[in-house]
Design an enzyme around this catalytic site. Structure first.
Site, PDB file in Angstrom:
ATOM      1  CG  ASP A 157      -1.795   1.175   1.390  1.00 61.60           C
ATOM      2  OD1 ASP A 157      -2.729   1.271   0.579  1.00 61.60           O
ATOM      3  OD2 ASP A 157      -1.572   2.017   2.290  1.00 61.60           O
ATOM      4  CD  GLU A 209      -2.146   2.622  -3.745  1.00 61.05           C
ATOM      5  OE1 GLU A 209      -3.172   3.252  -4.020  1.00 61.05           O
ATOM      6  OE2 GLU A 209      -1.447   2.867  -2.730  1.00 61.05           O
TER       7      GLU A 209
HETATM    8  C1  QV4 Z   1      -8.514  13.958   6.713  1.00 57.25           C
HETATM    9  C2  QV4 Z   1      -8.002  15.028   5.738  1.00 57.25           C
HETATM   10  C3  QV4 Z   1      -6.586  15.400   6.047  1.00 57.25           C
HETATM   11  C4  QV4 Z   1      -6.574  15.893   7.469  1.00 57.25           C
HETATM   12  C5  QV4 Z   1      -7.132  14.838   8.399  1.00 57.25           C
HETATM   13  C6  QV4 Z   1      -7.230  15.382   9.795  1.00 57.25           C
HETATM   14  O1  QV4 Z   1      -8.059  14.503   4.403  1.00 57.25           O
HETATM   15  O2  QV4 Z   1      -6.079  16.377   5.156  1.00 57.25           O
HETATM   16  O3  QV4 Z   1      -5.247  16.209   7.815  1.00 57.25           O
HETATM   17  O4  QV4 Z   1      -8.430  14.401   8.004  1.00 57.25           O
HETATM   18  O5  QV4 Z   1      -7.360  14.325  10.707  1.00 57.25           O
HETATM   19  C7  QV4 Z   1      -9.122   8.806   5.847  1.00 57.25           C
HETATM   20  C8  QV4 Z   1     -10.067   9.936   5.477  1.00 57.25           C
HETATM   21  C9  QV4 Z   1      -9.303  11.236   5.318  1.00 57.25           C
HETATM   22  C10 QV4 Z   1      -8.582  11.547   6.641  1.00 57.25           C
HETATM   23  C11 QV4 Z   1      -7.658  10.374   6.946  1.00 57.25           C
HETATM   24  C12 QV4 Z   1      -6.935  10.521   8.247  1.00 57.25           C
HETATM   25  O6  QV4 Z   1     -10.736   9.608   4.267  1.00 57.25           O
HETATM   26  O7  QV4 Z   1     -10.215  12.268   5.003  1.00 57.25           O
HETATM   27  O8  QV4 Z   1      -7.800  12.732   6.493  1.00 57.25           O
HETATM   28  O9  QV4 Z   1      -8.420   9.133   7.000  1.00 57.25           O
HETATM   29  O10 QV4 Z   1      -7.819  10.563   9.303  1.00 57.25           O
HETATM   30  C13 QV4 Z   1      -7.741   4.987   2.504  1.00 57.25           C
HETATM   31  C14 QV4 Z   1      -8.787   6.007   2.063  1.00 57.25           C
HETATM   32  C15 QV4 Z   1      -8.516   7.359   2.673  1.00 57.25           C
HETATM   33  C16 QV4 Z   1      -8.401   7.229   4.190  1.00 57.25           C
HETATM   34  C17 QV4 Z   1      -7.237   6.296   4.465  1.00 57.25           C
HETATM   35  C18 QV4 Z   1      -6.964   6.079   5.935  1.00 57.25           C
HETATM   36  O11 QV4 Z   1      -8.777   6.096   0.660  1.00 57.25           O
HETATM   37  O12 QV4 Z   1      -9.598   8.229   2.356  1.00 57.25           O
HETATM   38  O13 QV4 Z   1      -8.196   8.492   4.783  1.00 57.25           O
HETATM   39  O14 QV4 Z   1      -7.548   5.005   3.906  1.00 57.25           O
HETATM   40  O15 QV4 Z   1      -8.081   5.607   6.582  1.00 57.25           O
HETATM   41  C19 QV4 Z   1      -3.175   8.637  -2.969  1.00 57.25           C
HETATM   42  C20 QV4 Z   1      -2.046   7.711  -2.538  1.00 57.25           C
HETATM   43  C21 QV4 Z   1      -2.450   6.259  -2.567  1.00 57.25           C
HETATM   44  C22 QV4 Z   1      -3.786   6.026  -1.846  1.00 57.25           C
HETATM   45  C23 QV4 Z   1      -4.829   6.948  -2.469  1.00 57.25           C
HETATM   46  C24 QV4 Z   1      -6.180   6.814  -1.820  1.00 57.25           C
HETATM   47  O16 QV4 Z   1      -0.899   7.905  -3.354  1.00 57.25           O
HETATM   48  O17 QV4 Z   1      -1.434   5.505  -1.965  1.00 57.25           O
HETATM   49  O18 QV4 Z   1      -4.399   8.291  -2.349  1.00 57.25           O
HETATM   50  N1  QV4 Z   1      -4.196   4.627  -1.866  1.00 57.25           N
HETATM   51  C25 QV4 Z   1      -3.904   3.707  -0.739  1.00 57.25           C
HETATM   52  C26 QV4 Z   1      -5.054   2.784  -0.438  1.00 57.25           C
HETATM   53  C27 QV4 Z   1      -6.172   3.572   0.192  1.00 57.25           C
HETATM   54  C28 QV4 Z   1      -5.712   4.099   1.526  1.00 57.25           C
HETATM   55  C29 QV4 Z   1      -4.311   4.487   1.558  1.00 57.25           C
HETATM   56  C30 QV4 Z   1      -3.469   4.356   0.490  1.00 57.25           C
HETATM   57  C31 QV4 Z   1      -3.752   4.883   2.848  1.00 57.25           C
HETATM   58  O19 QV4 Z   1      -5.459   2.100  -1.584  1.00 57.25           O
HETATM   59  O20 QV4 Z   1      -7.332   2.787   0.344  1.00 57.25           O
HETATM   60  O21 QV4 Z   1      -6.509   5.262   1.876  1.00 57.25           O
HETATM   61  O22 QV4 Z   1      -3.365   3.678   3.497  1.00 57.25           O
HETATM   62  O23 QV4 Z   1      -3.341   8.594  -4.351  1.00 57.25           O
END
Ligand code: QV4
Ligand code: CA
Length: 515
Positions: free
Chosen positions: A222, A258
Site C-alpha cells: 500500500d 501501489e
Molecule cells: C482527513 C483530511 C486530512 C486531514 C485529516 C485530519 O483529508 O487532510 O489532515 O483528516 O485528521 C481517511 C479519510 C481522510 C482523513 C484520513 C486521516 O478519508 O479524510 O484525512 O483518514 O484521518 C484509505 C482512504 C482514505 C483514508 C485512508 C486512511 O482512501 O480516504 O483516509 O484510507 O483511513 C493517494 C495515494 C495512494 C492512496 C490513495 C487513496 O498515493 O497511496 O491516495 N491509496 C492507498 C489505499 C487507500 C488508503 C491508503 C493508500 C492509505 O489504496 O485505500 O486510503 O493507506 O493517491
C-alpha cells in the site's frame, strides 16, 4: 583460450545476468496449476475466504486472493466503521475486522491446500491519522496514543516517525510534485514511518515475515509511492523465502506495489520496476474511456493495447478495471472508471482484460454501498461486525455482497485466461469502430460488439475445426452447451452474429469449451 579481456567481459556479462535474475525475483505470483487471475475479496472475513477457496476459487481456477489488511487498525465510529479504518494500523497484531490470527492461519492453510495463493495488503508506510486520539479504540483493544506517536504494542514511538524530515507547514503532503514531501510527509495526516531507520524497517519486516511463515505468497504494498525505493529494497531484501510446505525452495514473495502514475507527477512507476510489479492505473482509466466511447475513443484503437498505449512493460504490470479506491472515487482514475454499477460494459471490460495477454490481472469483488456515502464499510450487523458472505442457489451473492468474480461471464473468462496462457495475441479483426475480435493462438477467440448496431461477420479464429460453446452466454455442461454454439470450420473460420441489444454483446470460445 580466452584473453583476460574476454574473461573480464564474460564476468561483466555474468554479473549483469545475475542482477537481471535478481531484479525479477519479486515479479512472479507463484500461481499453481497454470492459474492466472487474482481476485480481491475486499473486506471479506477470513472464514468466508477459506470457504470460497475450497468451494469456488480452486474449482473455477482463480490463482489467488488479495485480502484486506490483516493487522489491527483503529476503530472509528464517526463515520461509523468506514472501510478505510483498516488503512490506519495501530499494531501488527493479526486481529482485524476480518478475524483473528487463528482464523487467518486457518484460511491461509486451507487456501494453500487447494492451490489458491494469499496476497496480503500490507500497510507499512504509516500508522493511524495524527488526529486518531488516545485509548483502546482499536479493532482488538490495543492501547495507542496518536498525538504522542506512541504505539506500545510494536513498539513504535515518536522516534520512529518522519517528523523532522517533513518540511511542510501542515506536516501533510501538500504538493505531489515535491518528491520529498510525498515520501516524508503525512499522506492525509497518516503518521508517517521513518523507514530509513533500521529499527522501523526491522519491525515492518518482522510483520511481513510472520505472514510469509504462515504461508502467504506475497504482498500488495500500500502507498508505495510514499516510500523511498531504497528503503523498500532493504525491507524486501530482509523478507524470508516462501514457506516450503507449499512453495518451491528459494521462492521470493510476490510483490505488487501501489503507485498511482497517470503521468504528470514527479514520482513515476518506473522507479519501482526493479523491486517488484506495480499497479498500472492507466489501464482501467483508458479501458473505461474506450468502452464508454468518451473522448472519441473506439475499441478498434486497442489493436496495440498494452505497451503500445504507453503502459509500463508487460513484466512489471498488475492490471485491473477498478480497485477498492477508484470504484468509489478515492485514488486515481476519476469518473471514467467502470464498476459493477455499470454492469453491462463492466463485464465487457473485464472480459477484455482477461482475454488479453498483458500483465498480471486482478478481478475486483465488491460490496454494495450507498453511492453518496463512499466511506460505508462492508455489510455489517448493528454492532459493526461484518456479515457472512451469502451465496445464492445460482452461485451469485446477496446480502450486500456483489461477488463480481462469481458472475458467470467473469468466472468463465478467468478460465479462458488459464486455457490460453502463453499463446500470442493473434487474428485481430475490427470494423474501424467498436466491433473487434482477437484470438490467443489456437486456444481461444473473443468477439466484442460495442457499436449501436448488429455484428454479422465471418472471421478467422485460428482454432481447430469443431463446435464450441460460447462461455459468455452459457458454458459447456458435459457434452451440452447452455449458451450459443459456434461452429468453427476446418479452415478456422466461424460466423458470428452479435446483436447490440444482447444481454452481453460478446462471444468467447476456447479449447476447453469445445463440444
Ligand atoms: C482527513 C483530511 C486530512 C486531514 C485529516 C485530519 O483529508 O487532510 O489532515 O483528516 O485528521 C481517511 C479519510 C481522510 C482523513 C484520513 C486521516 O478519508 O479524510 O484525512 O483518514 O484521518 C484509505 C482512504 C482514505 C483514508 C485512508 C486512511 O482512501 O480516504 O483516509 O484510507 O483511513 C493517494 C495515494 C495512494 C492512496 C490513495 C487513496 O498515493 O497511496 O491516495 N491509496 C492507498 C489505499 C487507500 C488508503 C491508503 C493508500 C492509505 O489504496 O485505500 O486510503 O493507506 O493517491
Ligand atoms: Ca512515507
Amino acid at each position: 583460450m580466452l584473453s583476460s579481456k574476454g574473461i573480464d567481459n564474460m564476468m561483466k556479462y555474468l554479473v549483469l545476468l545475475a542482477l537481471l535474475g535478481l531484479s525479477q525475483a519479486y515479479h512472479n505470483p507463484h500461481a499453481k496449476h497454470g492459474r492466472q487471475a487474482i481476485v480481491h475479496l475486499f473486506e471479506w472475513k477470513w472464514n468466508d475466504i477459506a470457504a470460497e477457496c475450497e468451494r469456488f476459487l480452486a474449482p473455477k481456477g482463480y490463482a489467488g486472493v488479495q485480502i484486506s489488511p490483516p493487522a489491527e487498525s483503529i476503530l472509528l465510529t464517526s463515520p461509523w466503521r468506514p472501510w478505510w479504518e483498516r488503512y490506519q494500523p495501530i499494531s501488527y497484531n493479526l486481529c482485524s475486522r476480518s478475524g483473528n490470527e487463528n482464523e487467518l492461519r486457518d484460511m491461509i492453510t486451507r487456501c494453500n491446500n487447494v492451490g489458491v495463493n494469499i496476497y496480503v495488503d500490507a500497510v507499512i508506510n504509516h500508522m493511524c491519522g495524527a488526529g486518531g486520539g488516545e485509548g483502546t479504540h482499536s479493532t482488538c483493544g490495543t492501547y495507542f496514543n496518536a498525538k504522542k506517536m506512541d504505539f506500545p504494542s510494536i513498539p513504535f514511538s515518536s522516534f520512529d516517525f518522519n517528523e523532522g524530515k517533513c518540511k511542510t507547514a501542515s506536516g501533510d503532503i501538500e504538493n505531489y510534485n515535491d518528491i520529498n514531501q510525498v515520501r516524508d510527509c503525512r499522506l492525509v495526516s497518516l503518521l508517517d514511518l521513518a523507514l530509513e531507520k533500521d529499527y522501523a524497517r526491522g519491525k515492518v519486516a518482522d510483520y511481513m515475515n510472520k505472514l510469509i511463515d504462515m504461508g502467504v505468497a506475497g504482498f500488495r504494498v500500500d502507498a508505495s509511492k510514499h516510500m523511498w525505493p531504497g528503503d523498500l529494497t532493504v525491507i524486501y531484501g530482509s523478507l524470508h523465502n516462501l514457506n516450503t510446505r507449499w512453495f518451491n525452495g528459494g521462492s521470493r514473495p510476490f510483490i505488487f506495489q501501489e503507485v498511482i502514475d497517470m503521468g504528470g507527477e514527479a514520482i513515476q512507476t518506473s522507479e519501482y520496476f526493479p523491486l517488484g510489479r506495480v499497479t498500472e492505473f492507466k489501464y482501467g482509466a483508458k479501458i473505461g474511456t474506450v468502452f464508454r466511447k468518451w473522448n472519441g475513443e473506439k475499441l478498434s484503437y486497442t489493436k496495440n493495447w498494452g505497451e503500445g498505449w504507453g503502459f509500463m512493460p508487460d513484466g512489471n504490470a498488475l492490471v485491473f478495471i477498478d480497485n477498492h479506491d477508484n470504484q468509489r472515487g478515492h485514488g486515481g482514475g476519476g469518473n471514467t472508471i467502470l464498476t459493477f454499477w455499470d454492469a453491462r460494459i463492466y463485464k465487457m471490460a473485464v472480459a477484455y482484460m482477461l482475454a488479453h495477454p498483458y500483465g498480471v490481472a486482478r478481478v475486483m469483488s465488491s460490496f454494495r454501498w450507498n453511492r453518496t456515502d463512499d466511506w460505508q464499510g462492508p455489510p455489517s450487523h448493528e454492532d459493526g461486525s461484518t456479515k457472512d458472505v451469502h451465496v445464492n442457489a445460482d452461485d451469485t451473492c446477496g446480502d450486500g455482497w456483489v461477488c463480481e468474480h462469481r458472475w458467470r461471464q467473469i468466472t468463465n473468462m478467468a478460465t479462458f485466461r488459464n486455457v490460453v496462457t502463453g499463446q500470442p495475441h493473434s487474428n485481430w479483426w475490427d470494423n474501424g469502430n467498436n466491433q473487434v475480435a482477437f484470438g490467443r493462438g489456437n486456444r481461444g477467440f473473443i468477439v466484442f460488439n460495442n457499436d449501436d448496431w448488429h455484428l454479422d461477420v465471418t472471421l478467422n479464429t485460428g482454432m481447430p475445426g469443431g463446435a464450441y460453446c460460447d462461455v459468455i452466454s452459457g458454458q459447456r455442461d458435459g457434452g451440452r452447451c447452455t449458451g450459443k454454439t459456434i461452429n468453427v470450420g476446418d479452415d478456422g473460420r466461424a460466423h458470428f452474429k452479435i446483436s447490440n441489444t444482447d444481454e452481453d454483446p460478446m462471444v468467447a470460445i476456447h479449447a476447453d469449451s469445445k463440444l
